[in-house]
Enzyme design. Sequence first.
Site, PDB file in Angstrom:
ATOM      1  CE  LYS A  22     -19.324   0.993 -26.662  1.00 49.79           C
ATOM      2  NZ  LYS A  22     -18.429   0.325 -25.718  1.00 49.79           N
ATOM      3  CG  ASN A  23     -17.797   3.446 -23.393  1.00 49.40           C
ATOM      4  OD1 ASN A  23     -18.217   2.362 -23.805  1.00 49.40           O
ATOM      5  ND2 ASN A  23     -16.687   4.011 -23.837  1.00 49.40           N
ATOM      6  CB  CYS A 117      -0.754 -12.604 -22.049  1.00 55.23           C
ATOM      7  SG  CYS A 117      -1.946 -11.294 -22.127  1.00 55.23           S
ATOM      8  NE  ARG A 122      -5.848 -11.486 -19.092  1.00 48.74           N
ATOM      9  CZ  ARG A 122      -5.634 -12.181 -20.185  1.00 48.74           C
ATOM     10  NH1 ARG A 122      -4.677 -13.032 -20.231  1.00 48.74           N
ATOM     11  NH2 ARG A 122      -6.398 -12.017 -21.224  1.00 48.74           N
ATOM     12  CG  ASP A 309     -13.158   5.397 -27.002  1.00 47.18           C
ATOM     13  OD1 ASP A 309     -12.243   4.583 -27.226  1.00 47.18           O
ATOM     14  OD2 ASP A 309     -14.036   5.203 -26.136  1.00 47.18           O
ATOM     15  NE  ARG A 401     -18.144  -4.372 -29.162  1.00 48.10           N
ATOM     16  CZ  ARG A 401     -16.982  -4.159 -28.564  1.00 48.10           C
ATOM     17  NH1 ARG A 401     -15.864  -4.359 -29.203  1.00 48.10           N
ATOM     18  NH2 ARG A 401     -16.933  -3.750 -27.317  1.00 48.10           N
TER      19      ARG A 401
HETATM   20  C1  UD1 Z   1     -12.809   2.396 -21.398  1.00 47.46           C
HETATM   21  C2  UD1 Z   1     -13.817   2.550 -22.509  1.00 47.46           C
HETATM   22  C3  UD1 Z   1     -13.121   2.570 -23.862  1.00 47.46           C
HETATM   23  C4  UD1 Z   1     -12.039   3.642 -23.887  1.00 47.46           C
HETATM   24  C5  UD1 Z   1     -11.105   3.487 -22.685  1.00 47.46           C
HETATM   25  C6  UD1 Z   1     -10.103   4.608 -22.555  1.00 47.46           C
HETATM   26  C7  UD1 Z   1     -15.776   1.468 -21.583  1.00 47.46           C
HETATM   27  C8  UD1 Z   1     -16.703   0.319 -21.627  1.00 47.46           C
HETATM   28  N1  UD1 Z   1     -14.739   1.442 -22.440  1.00 47.46           N
HETATM   29  O1  UD1 Z   1     -12.162   1.129 -21.576  1.00 47.46           O
HETATM   30  O2  UD1 Z   1     -14.088   2.862 -24.865  1.00 47.46           O
HETATM   31  O3  UD1 Z   1     -11.272   3.502 -25.057  1.00 47.46           O
HETATM   32  O4  UD1 Z   1     -11.877   3.459 -21.462  1.00 47.46           O
HETATM   33  O5  UD1 Z   1     -10.750   5.826 -22.507  1.00 47.46           O
HETATM   34  O6  UD1 Z   1     -15.960   2.414 -20.849  1.00 47.46           O
HETATM   35  N2  UD1 Z   1      -5.090  -1.072 -18.060  1.00 47.46           N
HETATM   36  C9  UD1 Z   1      -4.233  -1.928 -17.416  1.00 47.46           C
HETATM   37  N3  UD1 Z   1      -4.743  -2.667 -16.381  1.00 47.46           N
HETATM   38  C10 UD1 Z   1      -6.029  -2.585 -15.964  1.00 47.46           C
HETATM   39  C11 UD1 Z   1      -6.895  -1.700 -16.641  1.00 47.46           C
HETATM   40  C12 UD1 Z   1      -6.395  -0.949 -17.690  1.00 47.46           C
HETATM   41  O7  UD1 Z   1      -3.062  -2.027 -17.752  1.00 47.46           O
HETATM   42  O8  UD1 Z   1      -6.411  -3.288 -15.018  1.00 47.46           O
HETATM   43  C13 UD1 Z   1      -4.576  -0.247 -19.180  1.00 47.46           C
HETATM   44  C14 UD1 Z   1      -5.221  -0.602 -20.517  1.00 47.46           C
HETATM   45  O9  UD1 Z   1      -4.568  -1.678 -21.144  1.00 47.46           O
HETATM   46  C15 UD1 Z   1      -5.069   0.708 -21.279  1.00 47.46           C
HETATM   47  C16 UD1 Z   1      -5.233   1.766 -20.177  1.00 47.46           C
HETATM   48  O10 UD1 Z   1      -4.964   1.097 -18.952  1.00 47.46           O
HETATM   49  O11 UD1 Z   1      -3.785   0.811 -21.814  1.00 47.46           O
HETATM   50  C17 UD1 Z   1      -6.593   2.419 -20.099  1.00 47.46           C
HETATM   51  O12 UD1 Z   1      -7.563   1.415 -20.076  1.00 47.46           O
HETATM   52  P1  UD1 Z   1      -8.981   1.613 -19.381  1.00 47.46           P
HETATM   53  O13 UD1 Z   1      -9.212   3.031 -19.026  1.00 47.46           O
HETATM   54  O14 UD1 Z   1      -9.108   0.605 -18.297  1.00 47.46           O
HETATM   55  O15 UD1 Z   1      -9.951   1.221 -20.561  1.00 47.46           O
HETATM   56  P2  UD1 Z   1     -11.308   0.507 -20.384  1.00 47.46           P
HETATM   57  O16 UD1 Z   1     -11.914   0.900 -19.088  1.00 47.46           O
HETATM   58  O17 UD1 Z   1     -11.108  -0.932 -20.646  1.00 47.46           O
END
Ligand code: UD1
Length: 439
Positions: A22-23, A117, A122, A309, A401
């Site tokens: 999915k990812n 927030c 974010r 995950d 999902r």
């Molecule tokens: C992706 C995966 C999700 C997985 C995660 C971490 C997809 C669709 N989802 O989510 O299944 O759990 O990677 O392996 O691929 N963060 C910030 N600011 C940002 C972006 C991220 O602070 O702009 C923080 C997030 O809150 C989190 C960390 O960085 O604490 C990692 O998040 P991120 O790798 O971005 O997760 P996703 O890409 O959303």
Amino acid sequence: MDKFRISGGRPLKGRVSISGAKNSALPCMAAAVLTPETVILHNLPYVRDIITQRRLLEDIGATVLTPELRTHKITAAHIELFEAPYELVKTMRASVLALGPLLARFGKAKVSLPGGCAIGTRPIDLHLAGFEKLGAEVKLEAGNVVARAPRDGRLRGGEIHFEKITVTGTENLMMAATLAWGRTTLYNAAREPEITDLAELLNKMGARIRGAGTSTIQVDGVEALGGAEHTIIPDRIEAGTFIIAAAMTAGELEIKDCRPEHSAALIAKLREAGVELQELNPTTLHVGGAMKLTASDVTTQPHPDFPTDMQAQYMALMTQAQGRSQIVETVFENRFMHTSELQRMGARIHIDGSRATVDGVTRLTGAPVIASDLRASASLVLAGLVAEGETVVDRVYHIDRGYEKIEAKLRAVGADIERVRESVTAPPGATAEADAAVV
Ligand code: UD1
């Protein structure tokens, strides 16, 4: 809202085939927006998030044909809308993956911010800071992020140093950079196999990306991208979940159509915990044999380390392992929502901030439990498979999902699990609220 009814205590035996990731599928679908030509994707998992992403593509004007269940032919020749609306973003945060491609090709994009927030905190602030580095102007207007490329409509190559490793952030910026003027370098990039898969698709489309899979990715912008055909990699999280299901039930499973090399850290950890795993060939794993599960500590980290995950499922496993284990979650805050439900089934888990201490072995007992997010639901299903008596997992729309027909796959290998359908479906907002902490 559908439920799963599970009667525990049956060892799983047989073969299970792993679906597409999915990812990886989500960003690859978004990448189709980068070209007016057709992108054909094979091996898409048949899960709710893919249907949501398809809806997003169709809403903005793309045509999506499905010649086969797992194949999409996406043509984004006539895009009419340049935004990911709130209604979709709140149900699936990965909708933000539309931003990079829209901005790169059309010079403008709008995406609704999930939740309420300040923008600085974010979870897409790093995506936005990256777009700014590529010359975009990013503004917040009425709960939406509005991004615009410079006057000529084209982004500029730039140097982006990610403060924190972000998977979808890396994907968004990599896609945005493909059509920018000049060279973009992404430092501290995510190294997940899904990043490499997306880069492979983009390069087939004519992009010039090097270094995907390492922490420095270089993208030389091109004038236009074209159509391509690509097969999505197998879902390493689904594979990991089935390995744990076999281990917990003292069963024996052959896990087909997977890529063990994408799960090296998980496999090493599971072996350390006593799980008998053999690689039969590059796409098949065998789990089973005389397994004596023992407690083993783990800390989640970005790839190639142990994936966040798999944390919830690993916690379920540790309830069945001899001794005390510590599980530290470093990627997301608040990712222990499954714990209280596991405790209701008898698990002995103590939470202290980002650390969970699990004492095993526990004889779990069936109970009504509520799924709170995608991977948490998987851990409850796993616990249900070994619990004494009946477990009813409510709100399985979370698991739908990201896991393709998990109950059918489990039943085919001997689990006593059924879906109880209820006529009232979850309101779209319900999923987003409960999924707020993770994607
Ligand atoms: C992706 C995966 C999700 C997985 C995660 C971490 C997809 C669709 N989802 O989510 O299944 O759990 O990677 O392996 O691929 N963060 C910030 N600011 C940002 C972006 C991220 O602070 O702009 C923080 C997030 O809150 C989190 C960390 O960085 O604490 C990692 O998040 P991120 O790798 O971005 O997760 P996703 O890409 O959303």
